[in-house]
Design an enzyme around this catalytic site. Structure first.
Site, short mmCIF file in Angstrom:
data_model
loop_
_atom_site.label_atom_id
_atom_site.label_comp_id
_atom_site.label_asym_id
_atom_site.label_seq_id
_atom_site.Cartn_x
_atom_site.Cartn_y
_atom_site.Cartn_z
CB SER A 1 -0.89 -0.01 1.24
OG SER A 1 -1.87 0.99 1.18
N PRO A 2 0.45 2.32 -0.71
CG PRO A 2 -0.83 3.90 -1.86
CD PRO A 2 -0.73 2.44 -1.58
CD GLN B 1 -1.82 7.43 -3.03
OE1 GLN B 1 -1.19 8.03 -2.16
NE2 GLN B 1 -2.76 6.53 -2.74
CE1 TYR C 1 -3.64 14.38 3.15
CE2 TYR C 1 -3.98 12.16 2.29
CZ TYR C 1 -3.47 13.00 3.27
OH TYR C 1 -2.81 12.49 4.36
NE ARG D 1 -5.41 3.75 -1.06
CZ ARG D 1 -4.60 3.21 -0.13
NH1 ARG D 1 -4.12 3.97 0.84
NH2 ARG D 1 -4.27 1.93 -0.18
N GLY E 1 -0.29 -2.71 4.38
CA GLY E 1 0.36 -1.47 4.78
C GLY E 1 1.31 -1.65 5.94
NE ARG E 2 -0.74 2.18 10.89
CZ ARG E 2 -1.80 2.71 10.30
NH1 ARG E 2 -2.59 1.95 9.55
NH2 ARG E 2 -2.07 3.99 10.44
#
Length: 382
Positions: free
Chosen positions: A25-26, A102, A189, A237, A334-335
Site C-alpha cells: 500500500s502507498p 500514487q 486530500y 484510491r 500497509g503497516r
C-alpha cells in the site's frame, strides 16, 4: 497444498501482469527534502520489492510543491525529480516487483506536521525548527479542523492549473518507467475534498450536486487516461465513506466508480475516512480486521470493476479469504509490510505454498532451504 492459493495467482490489468495479488500500500515516509528521492527511499522500496509483493506502490507524490502534505513529502512536479524517482523504479523492478505511483495534491491538509511530529497543523516550534509554512488551497475556504489553517478557495483558473499539474506529473511518471498510476482521491486530500460536502461549499459547476462535486476528479481521470499508453493501467484510491453524518457515502462511491470506469479506470483501491476529526461526535467508524473489505466487495459487485481491499488485513489466511470469497481482486498490505518486509513470502509459508523457499531471493533462499532441511532432518517442522 494441492492447489495454488488465490493470493499467489497472477492478475492482468490491461497489458500489465502482476505475479500475485499482494500489493504494498502507498504509505508516506515524510523524509524527503524538496520532494527528492534519497537513500532511505531506495532502501525502503527495494527491500519491499525483494520481499515478494507483486506491486510496490510509491507513496503519495505531490503534483505541485504546495501540494505536499508536509515538508517531507515526495514530489514529481518538475523534471529534475525524475532521475531520483527512476532509481526507485529500476530497483523495484530489479528485485522482482512492478512499480506503481500514487499522485496527489494535499489540498486543505497541506503544510502540516510530519507524522511523528503529531500529524496536525504546523506549530511555532515546528517553524522555528525549519519547517516551512504555506497557505493550503481547497475547494472552499473551510479549514480541515479547528486550529488548522484556512485554505484559499481555488478559482477556475486554479482548477485548470491543477489539471495541467496532474497531467504533467503523470507524463513524468510514464517517462520514468512506472508500470501504473494511481490517482489519490481519498483521505481528505484535495480531490476527495472536492467530492465530500464536508469540505466542498462551492456554488459553481464544481460544487453543490453530486455530479458537480465529482466533476474535477473525473476530469483529471479523463486527462490522464488520454495521455497514458493504452496498455498502462490507471487506478484511483477512494475514501468509500467519510464515516460521518452528512459526508461522502459508499453509495456515492458506487456512482463515482461507475463514472470512473466509463472513463477508462481499471481498478478501484477501496479505503475510507480522512475527513474524520479525532473525537467527532457524529462518527460511525468502528475499526477492526478487514473493516474496509465490504467496500471493495460492494463496488466490485455493483460496478463490475476490479477492486483492491486494504485496511487491517494482517495474515496470509485473512488475505486469502478476501480473494477466495470474491470480495476483491488485490489486497494491499500497509503497516504489516513495514513491520515485516517479507510478509508476502511468509504468507506463502503460512499457507503451505513455497515450502522450499524457491520464491525467495536466491542469496537468501539457498541458505534458508539448507537451514530448513537440517531442521526437518531432526524431525522438527520449520
Amino acid at each position: 497444498m494441492s492447489t495454488t492459493p488465490r493470493i499467489f495467482t497472477p492478475l492482468r490489468l490491461r497489458d500489465l501482469e502482476l505475479k500475485n495479488r499482494i500489493v504494498m500500500s502507498p504509505m508516506a515516509m515524510y523524509i524527503s527534502d524538496e520532494g527528492e528521492v534519497n537513500d532511505f527511499h531506495r532502501l525502503h522500496y527495494h527491500k519491499i520489492a525483494m520481499g515478494g509483493a507483486s506491486l510496490v506502490m510509491v507513496e503519495q507524490t505531490a503534483v505541485h510543491r504546495e501540494g505536499r502534505i508536509t515538508n517531507g513529502c515526495l514530489g514529481l512536479w518538475h523534471d529534475g525529480q525524475m532521475a531520483g524517482m527512476k532509481t526507485l523504479v529500476d530497483g523495484i523492478k530489479q528485485n522482482g516487483a512492478r512499480a506503481g505511483i500514487q499522485i496527489s495534491h494535499g489540498g486543505r491538509k497541506s503544510s502540516a506536521q510530519r507524522a511523528w511530529q503529531g500529524n496536525g497543523p504546523l506549530t511555532e516550534e515546528n517553524i522555528a525548527n525549519g519547517e516551512e509554512l504555506w497557505q493550503p488551497e481547497g475547494p472552499s475556504d473551510f479549514p480541515f479542523a479547528e486550529g488548522w489553517p484556512t485554505p484559499r478557495q481555488m478559482s477556475l483558473e486554479d482548477i485548470a492549473r491543477l489539471r495541467r499539474q496532474f497531467s504533467d506529473t503523470a507524463r513524468r511518471a510514464i517517462e520514468t518507467g512506472f508500470d501504473l498510476i494511481e490517482i489519490h482521491m481519498a483521505h481528505g486530500y484535495l480531490l476527495q475534498s472536492f467530492l465530500t460536502p464536508l469540505a466542498n461549499r462551492r456554488k459553481d459547476r464544481y460544487g453543490g450536486t453530486l455530479e458537480n462535486r465529482m466533476r474535477l476528479p473525473l476530469e483529471i481521470a479523463e486527462d490522464l487516461r488520454a495521455l497514458m499508453p493504452e496498455g498502462m493501467p490507471l487506478l484511483a484510491r477512494l475514501s468509500c465513506t467519510d464515516w460521518m453524518e452528512g459526508g461522502w457515502t459508499i453509495e456515492d462511491s458506487v456512482v463515482l466508480a461507475r463514472e470512473l470506469k466509463a472513463r477508462g479506470l481499471d481498478l478501484v483501491d477501496c479505503s475510507s475516512g480522512g475527513n474524520l476529526v479525532r473525537g467527532a461526535t457524529n462518527s460511525s467508524l468502528a475499526r477492526g480486521p478487514g473493516y474496509q473489505v465490504p467496500f471493495a466487495d460492494q463496488i466490485r459487485r455493483e460496478v463490475e470493476i476490479p477492486t483492491m481491499a486494504v485496511g487491517m488485513i494482517h495474515t496470509g489466511a485473512q488475505a486469502e479469504a478476501v480473494l477466495a470469497e470474491g470480495k476483491a481482486d488485490l489486497v494491499a498490505i500497509g503497516r504489516r509490510i513495514l513491520y515485516d518486509p517479507f510478509w508476502t513470502l511468509h504468507a506463502a509459508q503460512e499457507l503451505g505454498h513455497d515450502l522450499d523457499f524457491a520464491n525467495w531471493p536466491k542469496p537468501y533462499g539457498w541458505w534458508l532451504e539448507k537451514w530448513a532441511s537440517s531442521i526437518r532432518a531432526e524431525g522438527n517442522t520449520v
